[in-house]
Enzyme design. Structure first.
Site, mmCIF file in Angstrom:
data_model
loop_
_atom_site.group_PDB
_atom_site.id
_atom_site.type_symbol
_atom_site.label_atom_id
_atom_site.label_comp_id
_atom_site.label_asym_id
_atom_site.label_seq_id
_atom_site.Cartn_x
_atom_site.Cartn_y
_atom_site.Cartn_z
ATOM 1 N N CYS A 51 0.820 -1.212 0.000
ATOM 2 C CA CYS A 51 0.000 0.000 0.000
ATOM 3 C C CYS A 51 0.859 1.269 0.000
ATOM 4 C CB CYS A 51 -0.972 -0.052 1.174
ATOM 5 S SG CYS A 51 -2.395 1.038 1.005
ATOM 6 N N HIS A 52 0.860 2.035 1.090
ATOM 7 C CA HIS A 52 1.631 3.269 1.189
ATOM 8 C C HIS A 52 3.055 3.047 1.713
ATOM 9 C CE1 HIS A 52 -2.350 5.088 0.811
ATOM 10 N NE2 HIS A 52 -1.758 6.242 0.558
#
Length: 188
Positions: free
Chosen positions: A112-113
């Site tokens: 994800c991030h």
């Protein structure tokens, strides 16, 4: 394979604001494969998760960053969330810890991030990877070859886009951690 990671010790680097499922589900997959997991964080006590739209559960910290040595681990898991990697990428101790895994050729999994932390650790240039779609420009500007795929593996680096990709992420993460060291892949 339930014993695929027997004898392997995996660091999970996170801080407050980690996306809860991106830590708990990959951690469980590692445990199910036989690995010992160790939560490493900048502070002791516990860190608080983020559960999609609000605060989630806390996770106990096993080792603080100032007491952690990458030499003690066989691989590194970086959960996402927005706050977690945004905080870690501003922490020089966290960046040095991450760089040490790449310099040693040890596998790293980031979802994800989490690739934000990899950007600031200067470990994305020339790598084929994915992430949450809003990071694609950041990754491209840092020299990564960003692709929109469920899971991407490049020289022991496993990346995925979001919680929806966790099953594929977990399978590739376990596979790469089982393979162990790759050639040193620091790009710094």
């Amino acid at each position: 394979m339930p014993d695929e990671l027997n004898g392997r010790k995996i660091a999970i680097l996170a801080t407050d604001g980690f996306e809860q499922v991106e830590l708990t589900e990959p951690r469980q997959a590692l445990i199910d494969a036989g690995a010992e997991t160790v939560v490493v964080a900048p502070k002791d006590g516990s860190i608080k998760g983020w559960k999609f739209t609000d605060w989630g559960d806390s996770v106990d910290v096993d080792v603080t960053l100032d007491g952690a040595d990458a030499d003690d681990y066989d691989g590194l898991l970086l959960p996402g969330g927005v706050m977690n990697p945004d905080s870690l990428r501003r922490d020089e101790s966290a960046l040095a810890f991450v760089r040490a895994f790449f310099e040693a050729g040890k596998p790293v999994a980031a979802i994800c991030h989490a690739p934000w932390t990899l950007i600031d650790a200067q470990q994305v240039s020339g790598k084929r990877m994915t992430s949450f779609h809003t990071l694609q420009t950041d990754l491209k500007n840092a020299g990564a070859n960003w692709v929109d795929e469920e899971v991407v593996v490049d020289q022991g680096l496993v990346t995925s886009r979001s919680p929806d990709d966790i099953p594929a992420f977990n399978a590739k993460m376990v596979e790469e951690f089982a393979e162990g060291k790759h050639r040193a892949s620091a790009t710094g």
